[in-house]
Design an enzyme around this catalytic site. Structure first.
Site: not given
Ligand SMILES: Cc1cn([C@H]2C[C@H](O)[C@@H](COP(=O)(O)OP(=O)(O)O[C@H]3O[C@@H](C)C(=O)[C@@H](O)[C@H]3O)O2)c(=O)[nH]c1=O
Length: 187
Positions: A66, A123, A76, A50, A52, A63, A27, A136
């Site tokens: 950070h 990152h 992270k 959390q 994201n 991006r 599958r 994330y």
């Protein structure tokens, strides 16, 4: 418990790449995206608080770089679910032997790699295809006042981005360089 992750070290201390081990059948496959037990040692007492998801539409978009300032530093755990990215972490711990060094890894929808970035690193990433989706996992809550970053084009960081930059956010275009008085992250 079966370990569904092979942990690969990188040249930067405490920075690891996880190779997820999918279980396939006619599958398709099932793979574990996270496990507090399998990753207990790397988590070192932290838990995921959390999650994201981001979509980045245009190839070449950057991006980053950070991080959250203490006391809101976080681990992270980053995976690419659609498309392909060049994912980069920079060691910002002044006491580290690899202070200010960067390491990049290609994450894609098909290579089953996840970047595990500890506290004290910045990152960022560049998309190598259109329509990249990232997942994330964070060990600290988003704290807007603690958000910080460094210019991804800083010549002193000398990150070798694979493509010309297509897009960046206004915020990322204004991020400081190391030369602007950066002293590292004291954990
Ligand atoms: C990160 C984050 C942002 N936001 C908001 C702030 C803003 O209005 C909007 C978009 O945020 P940003 O422009 O900061 O998104 P972005 O530039 O994608 O920020 C991300 O970049 C990569 C490289 C990372 O490592 C992430 O941790 C995060 O910093 O979402 C949250 O509400 N919660 C969150 O956890």
């Amino acid at each position: 418990m079966t370990n569904r992750f092979q942990i690969h070290t990188t040249p930067l201390e405490d920075l690891n790449v996880l190779e997820r081990k999918p279980i396939g059948d006619h599958r398709g496959f099932l793979e574990r995206m996270h496990c507090n037990a399998d990753l207990e040692e790397l988590l070192n007492g932290s838990t995921i608080v959390q999650i994201n998801r981001t979509l980045t539409q245009q190839r070449g978009t950057v991006r980053g770089m950070h991080f959250q300032q203490p006391p809101h530093c976080e681990k992270k755990i980053i995976s690419c679910l659609r498309g392909e990215i060049f994912d980069v972490a920079v060691d910002l711990r002044p006491d580290s032997e690899t202070y200010l060094q960067w390491h990049g890894v290609t994450l894609s929808e098909s290579n089953h790699l996840t970047f595990f970035i500890p506290e004290g690193f910045a990152h960022g990433f560049q998309t190598l295809t259109d329509d990249c989706e990232l997942l994330y996992l964070h060990t600290a809550f988003y704290h807007a006042e603690s958000e910080a970053g460094l210019d991804a084009t800083d010549p002193d960081l000398a990150i070798e981005w694979p493509l010309e930059f297509a897009q960046r956010s206004d915020r990322d275009n204004r991020l400081p360089k190391l030369d602007d008085g950066f002293n590292g992250i004291q954990l």
